[in-house]
Write a protein that holds these residues in place. Sequence first.
Motif, short mmCIF file in Angstrom:
data_model
loop_
_atom_site.label_atom_id
_atom_site.label_comp_id
_atom_site.label_asym_id
_atom_site.label_seq_id
_atom_site.Cartn_x
_atom_site.Cartn_y
_atom_site.Cartn_z
N HIS A 154 0.83 -1.20 0.00
CA HIS A 154 0.00 0.00 0.00
C HIS A 154 0.88 1.26 0.00
CE1 HIS A 154 -3.09 -2.89 1.10
NE2 HIS A 154 -4.03 -1.95 1.08
N TRP A 237 -6.92 -1.32 -3.01
CA TRP A 237 -5.94 -0.88 -2.01
C TRP A 237 -6.06 0.61 -1.75
CZ3 TRP A 237 -1.00 -3.83 -4.12
CH2 TRP A 237 -1.19 -5.20 -3.95
N ASN A 239 -8.78 2.28 -1.98
CA ASN A 239 -9.99 2.41 -1.16
C ASN A 239 -9.70 2.11 0.30
OD1 ASN A 239 -12.87 2.93 -1.09
ND2 ASN A 239 -13.13 0.76 -0.64
N ASP A 240 -8.81 1.12 0.54
CA ASP A 240 -8.36 0.85 1.91
C ASP A 240 -7.71 2.09 2.51
OD1 ASP A 240 -9.17 -1.79 1.60
OD2 ASP A 240 -7.15 -2.52 1.12
N LYS A 243 -10.16 4.81 3.57
CA LYS A 243 -10.80 4.54 4.86
C LYS A 243 -9.84 4.83 6.01
CE LYS A 243 -13.84 0.96 2.95
NZ LYS A 243 -14.13 -0.50 2.90
#
Length: 321
Positions: A154, A237, A239-240, A243
């Motif tokens: 990431h 990833w 989108n992770d 958040k």
Amino acid sequence: MSRVLYTKERWETVLEINKHLMQQYLRNCKADKKGERTIREYGYDLRFFLCWNLLFNENMSVLDFKKKHFNEFKFFMVEERNASNARINRLLSAIRTMMSYAEDDDDDYEDYIRNPAAKIKGLEKEPVKENAFLSQRQIDLLRDYLAQHKMLQHLCLLDILYDTGARVNEVLQVKDTDTLEKGYLKVICKGGRAEYILLHEHAKESIKLHLSVKQPGEAFWQSKYGPVTKTSTLRGWVNDMCKILKSLDPGAPHFTPHSFRHTFLENTTNGTHYLCKIIGRKFTMEEAQLLAHHKSIDMTKSYLKPKDDELIFGLFGIKIA
């Protein structure tokens, strides 16, 4: 009926005249040197259209279509599929250009002298979603979290996107070979052009960390299911990361991979990108254009935050709160 229109079994029963026209048209697109991705998407759209014709229009020859038949397909997409305006317009564009090809081909389609699809109007463009921009502080906040929690892939993705302003399909092409030694990558960009993207301090740091723990034989981008071959995984990833940043900074905007392209151009030209501190100044618009591989400065400017209010307020010495 299932929402899936195209299947191999149905495609076998599509009228040969229609399939032949589509194949000839796509060959012509290759001859005109259109990008592989563009041609592939044309093929998906036209197969969808021809399978609709098979199921809902008695598999008639599209050369016999009148304006009403094309309108029926448009109505189907609006009412039955509830498709977006952009999706419908893309389909209609592919159909129009295929039928225009038939109209212009005097050898195979000399009797096809009028293209009624040309009269089918597209839908109005839907309001463009507001672009998301991240500050250098938010980027640093997210970098620190990913590093502390050993989310190294990431972190690599974040740093490469923010260091280069590259598109996600270009970042997907990153490999191990000479990545750190060269400091740049040659990738296939939009339109099939080969261009360079440059790796800088943060990207090199995170790549080095990632390579130090990567297992032998693993791809550079590796999920639990194996080598990553689709941008959808990288989008997941990001989108992770969205958040995570929201939990760290509730005021942060929702962002996508393309948001980093906007952010890279905004922050390098306003002087807040960490690279600006390294070179001692903000980037010129011409430099940003070259780094983004845009054809014009106007395109680059369209990626930036609107500056109208700042210019008007600044004219009278008023600061925007």
